[in-house]
Motif scaffolding. Structure first.
Motif, PDB file in Angstrom:
ATOM      1  N   GLU A 161     -10.736  -4.707  37.350  1.00 29.56           N
ATOM      2  CA  GLU A 161     -12.223  -4.820  37.447  1.00 29.56           C
ATOM      3  C   GLU A 161     -13.040  -3.497  36.879  1.00 29.56           C
ATOM      4  O   GLU A 161     -12.833  -2.476  37.301  1.00 29.56           O
ATOM      5  N   HIS A 162     -14.022  -4.002  36.358  1.00 27.85           N
ATOM      6  CA  HIS A 162     -15.021  -2.982  36.024  1.00 27.85           C
ATOM      7  C   HIS A 162     -16.261  -3.676  35.584  1.00 27.85           C
ATOM      8  O   HIS A 162     -16.369  -4.905  35.254  1.00 27.85           O
ATOM      9  N   ALA A 168     -11.648  -6.937  29.198  1.00 28.23           N
ATOM     10  CA  ALA A 168     -10.890  -6.389  30.268  1.00 28.23           C
ATOM     11  C   ALA A 168      -9.682  -7.553  30.517  1.00 28.23           C
ATOM     12  O   ALA A 168     -10.007  -8.850  30.268  1.00 28.23           O
ATOM     13  N   VAL A 169      -8.594  -6.997  31.117  1.00 28.23           N
ATOM     14  CA  VAL A 169      -7.579  -7.948  31.503  1.00 28.23           C
ATOM     15  C   VAL A 169      -7.708  -7.852  33.038  1.00 28.23           C
ATOM     16  O   VAL A 169      -7.707  -6.973  33.525  1.00 28.23           O
ATOM     17  N   ALA A 307      -0.126  -8.209  32.159  1.00 31.87           N
ATOM     18  CA  ALA A 307      -1.253  -7.444  31.874  1.00 31.87           C
ATOM     19  C   ALA A 307      -1.205  -6.508  30.791  1.00 31.87           C
ATOM     20  O   ALA A 307      -2.178  -6.306  29.906  1.00 31.87           O
ATOM     21  N   GLY A 308       0.024  -5.652  30.599  1.00 32.94           N
ATOM     22  CA  GLY A 308       0.041  -4.925  29.406  1.00 32.94           C
ATOM     23  C   GLY A 308       0.270  -5.652  28.174  1.00 32.94           C
ATOM     24  O   GLY A 308      -0.608  -4.996  27.147  1.00 32.94           O
ATOM     25  N   ARG A 309       1.084  -6.611  28.253  1.00 30.85           N
ATOM     26  CA  ARG A 309       1.150  -7.163  26.886  1.00 30.85           C
ATOM     27  C   ARG A 309      -0.263  -8.050  26.681  1.00 30.85           C
ATOM     28  O   ARG A 309      -0.646  -7.852  25.137  1.00 30.85           O
ATOM     29  N   ALA A 310      -1.209  -8.530  27.390  1.00 33.52           N
ATOM     30  CA  ALA A 310      -2.280  -8.929  27.251  1.00 33.52           C
ATOM     31  C   ALA A 310      -3.290  -7.903  26.723  1.00 33.52           C
ATOM     32  O   ALA A 310      -4.140  -8.019  25.568  1.00 33.52           O
ATOM     33  N   ALA A 311      -3.247  -6.819  27.238  1.00 30.70           N
ATOM     34  CA  ALA A 311      -4.145  -5.480  26.846  1.00 30.70           C
ATOM     35  C   ALA A 311      -3.774  -5.111  25.617  1.00 30.70           C
ATOM     36  O   ALA A 311      -4.933  -4.599  24.764  1.00 30.70           O
ATOM     37  N   LEU A 312      -2.508  -5.157  25.279  1.00 28.77           N
ATOM     38  CA  LEU A 312      -2.129  -4.454  23.827  1.00 28.77           C
ATOM     39  C   LEU A 312      -2.650  -5.664  22.892  1.00 28.77           C
ATOM     40  O   LEU A 312      -3.199  -4.864  21.981  1.00 28.77           O
ATOM     41  N   ALA A 313      -2.401  -6.739  22.853  1.00 30.70           N
ATOM     42  CA  ALA A 313      -2.909  -7.528  22.100  1.00 30.70           C
ATOM     43  C   ALA A 313      -4.683  -7.496  21.820  1.00 30.70           C
ATOM     44  O   ALA A 313      -5.175  -7.437  20.619  1.00 30.70           O
ATOM     45  N   HIS A 325      -8.212 -13.370  32.504  1.00 27.50           N
ATOM     46  CA  HIS A 325      -7.886 -13.578  33.792  1.00 27.50           C
ATOM     47  C   HIS A 325      -6.576 -14.024  34.280  1.00 27.50           C
ATOM     48  O   HIS A 325      -6.168 -15.234  34.027  1.00 27.50           O
ATOM     49  N   LEU A 326      -5.745 -13.096  34.980  1.00 28.25           N
ATOM     50  CA  LEU A 326      -4.463 -13.303  35.352  1.00 28.25           C
ATOM     51  C   LEU A 326      -4.282 -13.843  36.576  1.00 28.25           C
ATOM     52  O   LEU A 326      -4.871 -13.742  37.520  1.00 28.25           O
TER      53      LEU A 326
END
Length: 339
Positions: A161-162, A168-169, A307-313, A325-326
């Motif tokens: 969250e931010h 963001a993821v 989350a890591g995979r989604a952030a990399l994409a 949102h996961l």
């Protein structure tokens, strides 16, 4: 020059075609992720790459002075959550022929800023920032550094969250708090208490969710003890010790994460209490040790690798993306039973 054409005319697809494998298999062999590929196949791919004069994308980018690699910034890479995010990013990076690294940004603003300035000089493709890494720093100074990196061409993505203008993821920590508190309220206990950490974005969201769901279940807000401590097992023990010194000792304890919960369980045992008979304890994160302590910890499993995979994409695909949102899930174990 095509995106996958690192030098001359030999591309990753050329290597894959001549070797008779898929581009993803060739990428795994050539970029250090070939453990799932047979030795014979690895030898064939490497021989073809050598014959064609193929140079990996990362090396070619560095030689041309272009940006390369994606960096995950975390407060402490040794924590289970950061390690899992990094593993997800690294796995996704191999599939896209991009190197991933993890940088510890340090415990204060000075070391955080120093790490960011060094990274800007290395010209990464993108920076993936965990919201928790902002805790204990001058957020405006850090944000200014991230904005400078973005202006210079590095994409910036957050995990957690931010409230900044970067994609963001997210895990929805308020809903996580609701999920835990609804379960705890169903146990028929009367004296809830909360362990949290002030200034930590995820903890504050979870605490809000705890309080909202407990109030909705009929608990009086003013009667719910809230202890704010540093996020450590000792912090959990210290806060629990204070709670157990109260005239009205809690009979259920909602911790903002598993580390605090594990400290709470140890302190309850030290005080001669039985968990969960005398006091039920819950956590959040589902770190590996949560299932191995006595009793095993009720917690919420967060998809850190996803989350890591989604952030990399997101980091590679550029700006103007909608937040992801996961979903999380409650894991009920022996640390919580009905009264």
């Amino acid at each position: 020059m095509a995106a996958d054409e690192p030098t001359g005319t030999a591309t990753l697809r050329d290597v894959a075609r001549v070797a008779g494998v898929s581009p993803s298999t060739a990428s795994r062999v050539l970029n250090g992720g070939g453990r799932a590929v047979s030795d014979d196949l690895s030898v064939r791919v490497l021989a073809v790459a050598d014959a064609l004069g193929y140079v990996s994308n990362q090396a070619a980018r560095a030689l041309r002075g272009q940006r390369s690699g994606v960096v995950l910034l975390g407060g402490d890479p040794r924590t289970a959550s950061i390690a899992a995010m990094g593993a997800g990013m690294e796995e996704a990076g191999r599939e896209r022929d991009v190197a991933v690294s993890i940088t510890a940004v340090g415990p204060d603003a000075e070391t955080h800023l120093a790490a960011l300035r060094i990274l800007r000089g290395l010209r990464p493709l993108a920076l993936v920032v965990t919201s928790a890494s902002f805790v204990g720093t001058d957020r405006e100074l850090i944000l200014a550094e991230l904005e400078a990196a973005h202006r210079e061409g590095a994409n910036v993505v957050f995990i957690g969250e931010h409230d900044y203008d970067f994609p963001a993821v997210r895990f929805d920590d308020v809903e996580i708090g609701h999920l835990v508190a609804r379960h705890m309220a169903s146990l028929g206990r009367s004296r809830p208490a909360i362990l949290t950490s002030a200034g930590h974005p995820a903890m504050e969201g979870r605490t809000q969710g705890f309080l909202e769901a407990l109030a909705a279940a009929g608990y009086e807000r003013d009667a719910i003890a809230v202890e704010s401590v540093e996020i450590s097992r000792e912090g959990g023990r210290t806060a629990t010790r204070r709670l157990l010194e109260r005239a009205e000792k809690p009979d259920m304890l909602l911790a903002g994460n598993d580390v605090l919960a594990i400290g709470a369980i140890h302190e309850a045992h030290e005080a001669g209490l039985n968990v969960p008979r005398d006091i039920a304890v819950s956590g959040v994160d589902d770190i590996p040790i949560a299932r191995d302590i006595t009793p095993p910890l009720t917690t919420v499993s967060l998809p850190f690798m996803e989350a890591g995979r989604a952030a990399l994409a997101m980091a590679l695909d550029g700006d103007d993306q909608a937040d992801i949102h996961l979903q999380s899930r409650l894991i009920i174990r022996d640390s919580t039973v009905p009264a």
